[in-house]
Scaffold this active site. Structure first.
Site, mmCIF file in Angstrom:
data_model
loop_
_atom_site.group_PDB
_atom_site.id
_atom_site.type_symbol
_atom_site.label_atom_id
_atom_site.label_comp_id
_atom_site.label_asym_id
_atom_site.label_seq_id
_atom_site.Cartn_x
_atom_site.Cartn_y
_atom_site.Cartn_z
ATOM 1 N N SER A 100 0.752 -1.309 0.040
ATOM 2 C CA SER A 100 -0.045 -0.083 -0.160
ATOM 3 C C SER A 100 0.899 1.205 0.057
ATOM 4 O O SER A 100 1.916 1.045 0.414
ATOM 5 C CB SER A 100 -0.696 0.079 1.571
ATOM 6 O OG SER A 100 -1.993 0.935 1.114
ATOM 7 N N GLY A 175 1.484 2.597 -9.441
ATOM 8 C CA GLY A 175 0.713 3.883 -9.854
ATOM 9 C C GLY A 175 0.910 3.743 -11.482
ATOM 10 O O GLY A 175 1.255 3.066 -11.981
ATOM 11 N N GLU A 205 4.117 -2.839 -17.940
ATOM 12 C CA GLU A 205 2.551 -2.972 -17.812
ATOM 13 C C GLU A 205 1.750 -2.499 -19.270
ATOM 14 O O GLU A 205 0.774 -2.574 -19.571
ATOM 15 C CB GLU A 205 1.950 -2.051 -16.740
ATOM 16 C CG GLU A 205 1.126 -2.761 -15.619
ATOM 17 C CD GLU A 205 0.580 -1.708 -14.619
ATOM 18 O OE1 GLU A 205 1.537 -0.913 -14.105
ATOM 19 O OE2 GLU A 205 -0.244 -2.085 -14.164
#
Ligand code: 5GP
Length: 348
Positions: A100, A175, A205
């Protein structure tokens, strides 16, 4: 899922290595948050992507913003983290690395330090209640926040690595992948590595990150999140693949997340198959079980049904995930013993 298969995947002891806390919030917990914050006028449909639905990656990141509005006090974080841990345990996850991004919220007085302390408190509370799951924590760097915040985050993680009795084990880089460049974050990541924090980096990604991926692979990271566009067939390169293979860097693969976020066209074309066929360490994970409305049992079953894996092969996959954890060797051995104990029951 048919009911017999369902039972096998639920009984299967599992390791979850790629779970973002605020992406893992269940519908039940969202309901509790909505009651706490009616003034926000958030609707349930704004916090999860249901079956058959898809979103662009950008829309997925909007969903996180809504959840962050709902989770902005220590009380919220404690509830969310406790619920998420218990839900993973109920799904048969025996070892969880939760990640997190520490947030500070001026309105509620939440600080980044208190944020991490509260997640650790939730982990400790679950331990005290004998919830059958070993949980560790990765402190996440949100790449959107730039180099300085990344360095501060590493410092914070280092502090907790030294004081949390082994609960904080590493750093996650995540992010919006379309924002910023990894080269700016290299000093922070290198410093994390130097002080003994493990690195799990979201890499490739999206297709536009070849140069960044090449640079970050030289660290090298201890695990890769997604790695969707590493191989040449989808626009990556053989050089990138070779770097991953040479350093034997495990991949954290999240099938439903990638299908719903539209970075892969369908389950059958998921890059799991590419790496699995090479015999490379692949760990099935959920990414954001709340947002993508899934759980780890379902992800294992989807991998098995899509790629024709036998139950023995699925077992091997979950067993091999133990080697990819950031846990000390003694914990890995305990997990292997647990798997051995549970095997007869799972295959009966
Ligand atoms: P949190 O860090 O607040 O617990 O979890 C939500 C955050 O995790 C998001 O704001 C985002 O930074 C990160 N995240 C969640 N899922 C993904 C993903 O699929 N890709 C990337 N790059 N980041 C993600």
């Amino acid at each position: 899922m048919d009911s017999e298969a369902d039972a096998f995947y639920r009984e299967l002891p599992k390791v979850e290595l790629h779970a973002h806390l605020n992406g893992s919030v269940s519908v039940q917990t969202i309901e509790k948050l909505l009651v706490r914050k009616p003034h926000l006028n958030v609707e349930r449909s704004m916090t999860a992507i249901g079956k058959g639905q898809r979103r662009t990656l950008d829309e997925c990141f909007q969903v996180f913003k809504v959840i962050h509005q709902l989770v902005d006090t220590e009380e919220d974080i404690l509830m969310v983290a406790t619920d998420v841990i218990k839900e993973f345990a109920a799904d048969g996850v025996k070892y969880l690395e939760l990640r997190s991004t520490p947030r500070e919220e001026k309105n509620t007085g939440l600080t980044k330090k208190r944020y991490v302390e509260t997640v650790l408190k939730a982990i400790q509370q679950c331990r005290n209640e004998d919830v059958d799951i070993d949980v560790r924590f990765l402190v996440a760097i949100d790449r959107r926040n730039g180099a300085q915040v990344a360095m501060e985050t590493v410092k914070l993680a280092e502090e907790f690595m030294l004081s949390s009795d082994g609960l904080v084990v590493g750093i996650d880089l995540s992010g919006d992948p379309t924002v910023g460049h990894g080269k700016d974050l290299l000093p922070a990541l290198q410093s994390a590595k130097n002080c003994g924090l493990k690195l799990s980096l979201h890499l490739s990604e999206v297709l536009s990150q070849l140069e960044e991926t090449d640079l970050l692979l030289d660290l090298p990271p201890d695990r890769i999140g997604h790695g969707t566009f590493l191989h040449p067939e989808v626009g990556g390169s053989e050089d990138l693949v070779q770097k991953v293979l040479k350093n034997n860097i495990p991949l954290e693969l999240c099938l439903t997340s990638n299908v719903k976020g539209q970075t892969v066209p369908c389950y059958a074309k998921h890059h799991f198959n590419h790496w699995y066929q090479l015999g490379h360490p692949c760990v099935i994970c959920t990414d954001d079980k709340g947002v993508f409305a899934t759980d780890l049992s379902q992800e294992y079953q989807l991998a098995a049904s899509t790629f024709g894996l036998s139950r023995e092969a699925v077992w091997k996959l979950s067993h091999q995930a133990i080697d990819c954890t950031f846990a000390p060797d003694a914990v890995k051995q305990q997990l292997r013993n647990k798997w051995a104990e549970l095997k007869p029951q799972v295959f009966q």
